[in-house]
Design a protein around this motif. Sequence first.
Motif, PDB file in Angstrom:
ATOM      1  N   THR A 130      23.944  26.274  53.249  1.00  0.00           N
ATOM      2  CA  THR A 130      25.319  27.343  52.827  1.00  0.00           C
ATOM      3  C   THR A 130      24.721  28.415  52.160  1.00  0.00           C
ATOM      4  O   THR A 130      23.621  28.615  51.446  1.00  0.00           O
ATOM      5  N   ILE A 131      25.162  29.478  52.557  1.00  0.00           N
ATOM      6  CA  ILE A 131      24.895  30.739  52.417  1.00  0.00           C
ATOM      7  C   ILE A 131      26.030  31.365  51.423  1.00  0.00           C
ATOM      8  O   ILE A 131      27.162  31.326  51.835  1.00  0.00           O
ATOM      9  N   GLN A 132      25.575  31.904  50.317  1.00  0.00           N
ATOM     10  CA  GLN A 132      26.708  32.318  49.208  1.00  0.00           C
ATOM     11  C   GLN A 132      26.264  33.898  48.774  1.00  0.00           C
ATOM     12  O   GLN A 132      25.178  34.072  48.574  1.00  0.00           O
ATOM     13  N   GLN A 133      27.272  34.870  48.786  1.00  0.00           N
ATOM     14  CA  GLN A 133      27.064  36.245  48.493  1.00  0.00           C
ATOM     15  C   GLN A 133      27.561  36.271  47.044  1.00  0.00           C
ATOM     16  O   GLN A 133      28.498  36.024  46.814  1.00  0.00           O
ATOM     17  N   LEU A 134      26.630  36.640  46.216  1.00  0.00           N
ATOM     18  CA  LEU A 134      26.867  36.462  44.750  1.00  0.00           C
ATOM     19  C   LEU A 134      27.068  37.999  44.008  1.00  0.00           C
ATOM     20  O   LEU A 134      27.527  37.987  42.798  1.00  0.00           O
ATOM     21  N   ASP A 135      27.069  39.102  44.940  1.00  0.00           N
ATOM     22  CA  ASP A 135      27.127  40.458  44.206  1.00  0.00           C
ATOM     23  C   ASP A 135      27.854  41.117  45.172  1.00  0.00           C
ATOM     24  O   ASP A 135      27.494  41.393  46.428  1.00  0.00           O
ATOM     25  N   PRO A 136      29.233  41.447  44.973  1.00  0.00           N
ATOM     26  CA  PRO A 136      29.990  41.002  43.601  1.00  0.00           C
ATOM     27  C   PRO A 136      30.427  39.650  43.617  1.00  0.00           C
ATOM     28  O   PRO A 136      29.986  38.722  44.562  1.00  0.00           O
ATOM     29  N   ILE A 137      31.021  39.160  42.626  1.00  0.00           N
ATOM     30  CA  ILE A 137      31.706  37.722  42.627  1.00  0.00           C
ATOM     31  C   ILE A 137      32.731  37.658  42.062  1.00  0.00           C
ATOM     32  O   ILE A 137      33.267  38.669  41.239  1.00  0.00           O
ATOM     33  N   TYR A 138      33.587  36.647  42.689  1.00  0.00           N
ATOM     34  CA  TYR A 138      34.872  36.674  42.168  1.00  0.00           C
ATOM     35  C   TYR A 138      34.943  35.501  40.969  1.00  0.00           C
ATOM     36  O   TYR A 138      34.307  34.574  40.602  1.00  0.00           O
ATOM     37  N   VAL A 139      36.167  35.948  40.026  1.00  0.00           N
ATOM     38  CA  VAL A 139      36.448  35.032  39.039  1.00  0.00           C
ATOM     39  C   VAL A 139      37.808  34.584  39.032  1.00  0.00           C
ATOM     40  O   VAL A 139      38.833  35.622  39.070  1.00  0.00           O
ATOM     41  N   ASP A 140      38.352  33.652  39.599  1.00  0.00           N
ATOM     42  CA  ASP A 140      39.713  32.957  39.383  1.00  0.00           C
ATOM     43  C   ASP A 140      40.201  32.316  38.162  1.00  0.00           C
ATOM     44  O   ASP A 140      39.501  31.537  37.608  1.00  0.00           O
ATOM     45  N   VAL A 141      41.204  33.164  37.880  1.00  0.00           N
ATOM     46  CA  VAL A 141      41.938  32.674  36.503  1.00  0.00           C
ATOM     47  C   VAL A 141      43.083  32.028  36.468  1.00  0.00           C
ATOM     48  O   VAL A 141      43.911  32.334  37.520  1.00  0.00           O
ATOM     49  N   SER A 142      43.735  31.182  35.616  1.00  0.00           N
ATOM     50  CA  SER A 142      45.042  30.704  35.696  1.00  0.00           C
ATOM     51  C   SER A 142      45.701  31.078  34.663  1.00  0.00           C
ATOM     52  O   SER A 142      45.201  31.032  33.538  1.00  0.00           O
ATOM     53  N   GLN A 143      46.969  31.822  34.739  1.00  0.00           N
ATOM     54  CA  GLN A 143      47.870  32.145  33.930  1.00  0.00           C
ATOM     55  C   GLN A 143      49.164  31.684  33.997  1.00  0.00           C
ATOM     56  O   GLN A 143      49.641  31.225  35.020  1.00  0.00           O
ATOM     57  N   SER A 144      49.758  31.075  32.509  1.00  0.00           N
ATOM     58  CA  SER A 144      50.916  30.559  32.521  1.00  0.00           C
ATOM     59  C   SER A 144      52.231  31.236  33.381  1.00  0.00           C
ATOM     60  O   SER A 144      52.191  32.717  33.095  1.00  0.00           O
ATOM     61  N   ALA A 145      52.915  30.871  34.103  1.00  0.00           N
ATOM     62  CA  ALA A 145      53.879  31.593  34.771  1.00  0.00           C
ATOM     63  C   ALA A 145      54.999  32.116  33.723  1.00  0.00           C
ATOM     64  O   ALA A 145      55.552  33.196  34.113  1.00  0.00           O
ATOM     65  N   ASP A 146      55.358  31.390  32.715  1.00  0.00           N
ATOM     66  CA  ASP A 146      56.113  31.951  31.860  1.00  0.00           C
ATOM     67  C   ASP A 146      55.463  33.007  30.966  1.00  0.00           C
ATOM     68  O   ASP A 146      56.340  34.174  30.870  1.00  0.00           O
ATOM     69  N   GLU A 147      54.202  33.208  30.731  1.00  0.00           N
ATOM     70  CA  GLU A 147      53.717  34.533  30.162  1.00  0.00           C
ATOM     71  C   GLU A 147      53.647  35.542  31.205  1.00  0.00           C
ATOM     72  O   GLU A 147      54.076  36.761  30.735  1.00  0.00           O
ATOM     73  N   GLN A 148      53.469  35.278  32.511  1.00  0.00           N
ATOM     74  CA  GLN A 148      53.577  36.442  33.541  1.00  0.00           C
ATOM     75  C   GLN A 148      54.848  36.819  33.639  1.00  0.00           C
ATOM     76  O   GLN A 148      55.105  38.118  33.851  1.00  0.00           O
ATOM     77  N   LEU A 149      55.821  36.094  33.613  1.00  0.00           N
ATOM     78  CA  LEU A 149      57.209  36.153  33.768  1.00  0.00           C
ATOM     79  C   LEU A 149      57.727  37.254  32.505  1.00  0.00           C
ATOM     80  O   LEU A 149      58.466  38.126  32.852  1.00  0.00           O
ATOM     81  N   ALA A 150      57.400  36.958  31.284  1.00  0.00           N
ATOM     82  CA  ALA A 150      57.641  37.697  30.251  1.00  0.00           C
ATOM     83  C   ALA A 150      56.980  39.118  30.466  1.00  0.00           C
ATOM     84  O   ALA A 150      57.676  40.085  30.158  1.00  0.00           O
ATOM     85  N   ILE A 151      55.695  39.254  30.955  1.00  0.00           N
ATOM     86  CA  ILE A 151      55.102  40.480  31.008  1.00  0.00           C
ATOM     87  C   ILE A 151      56.012  41.459  32.041  1.00  0.00           C
ATOM     88  O   ILE A 151      56.301  42.568  31.908  1.00  0.00           O
ATOM     89  N   ARG A 152      56.239  40.796  33.252  1.00  0.00           N
ATOM     90  CA  ARG A 152      57.067  41.398  34.418  1.00  0.00           C
ATOM     91  C   ARG A 152      58.321  41.875  33.627  1.00  0.00           C
ATOM     92  O   ARG A 152      58.850  42.898  34.515  1.00  0.00           O
TER      93      ARG A 152
END
Length: 381
Positions: free
Chosen positions: A201-223
């Motif tokens: 397996t070959i992985q490109q590490l630069d750059p790198i992704y970070v996947d985050v989870s946000q509450s749908a309610d919090e995102q709705l409030a911000i929008r």
Amino acid sequence: MLRSKYLGVLGFGAMTLLAACGPKTPAATAPAAVEVGVVKLATTSAAINSELPGRTTAFRKAEVRPQVSGIIQKRLFTEGAEVKAGAQLYQIDPATYQAALTSADAELSRAQANFTAAKARNSRIQNLGSSKVISQQDVEDSVATFAQAQANLDIAKASVENARINLKYTKVLAPIDGVIGKSSVTEGALVSAGQAQILATIQQLDPIYVDVSQSADEQLAIRTQMMAGKISAKVEAKASLLLSDGSRYKHDGTVQFSEVGVSETTGTVVLRALFPNPDRLLLPGMFVRTQLQEGVHANAILVPQQGITRDRSGNGTALVVGADNKVEIRPVKTSRAIGDKWLVDEGLAVGDQVIVEGLQKAKPGATVKAVPAKIATKTGE
């Protein structure tokens, strides 16, 4: 007897006069007003940040698999090393594929010769047919023979190309730049085209992704606040990382996109941020805390957290010094903490004096003396 009565009246008068001239009892004084520390509210520009859990993911990931079957002759890389796209990783025994290419080349030569002969014959037949020397059937047969020779030539060319591709695939190449992991096979192993087992397996590490989870309610409030004009979205949302040891990652990232669906099991939305990783400090699969800058509240009202108290139901209240120096209690709605302050949505306004020091002394309806709170002086408010 008259003399004794007269003396008694004089004695009573003297006592009355002495009592009138004696020291007076001091009158009761009103108790001094309690001194409380207050913060006078004003609007300010506040960045709306969210701290969310996240996991690192490789920018690109390629699973190396064989395209042809055969015996591994050589492994040409060092496990854990950097490899470039196009670099050879394995060599599969090419003998049978070289033989297949030689055979295909021979078939191509035969097809080419047949095509040349059929072409020449067809040209002669066409000339004779136009002179009515031969039958129309002979002309049509010649055309069909020429077309078949053309088709056989095309098939032979395709066979040569296929044999050449298979021979090329005996050299297993890196599809992308990146860091290659451990090899699952050694020299002498038999591999098959389309096998489930990956070679590496070959992985490109630069750059790198970070996947985050946000509450749908919090995102709705911000929008919702963005649509109402309370929060302005940033053109390029920034992100920062807190590592597992509590330290801050020195490179900032940018938010790339947000999923359009909500997870039915967790009720969260996945956001992806991209971070530079030149030192390879971040590895795929690491858990991190991600701080996302989602927007800016241009007219935010911030109250020190000491000034907001909550009941068992979580409802917030604040004690405010009114114009008559009397304490008022206000129900307050807050949306989030920004540093050591609450962002107030409802219940307080610009100019209100919120009590943040001496709360235990202040009672609703009591008269108090408001002075600037020490925490306000420290923070420059």
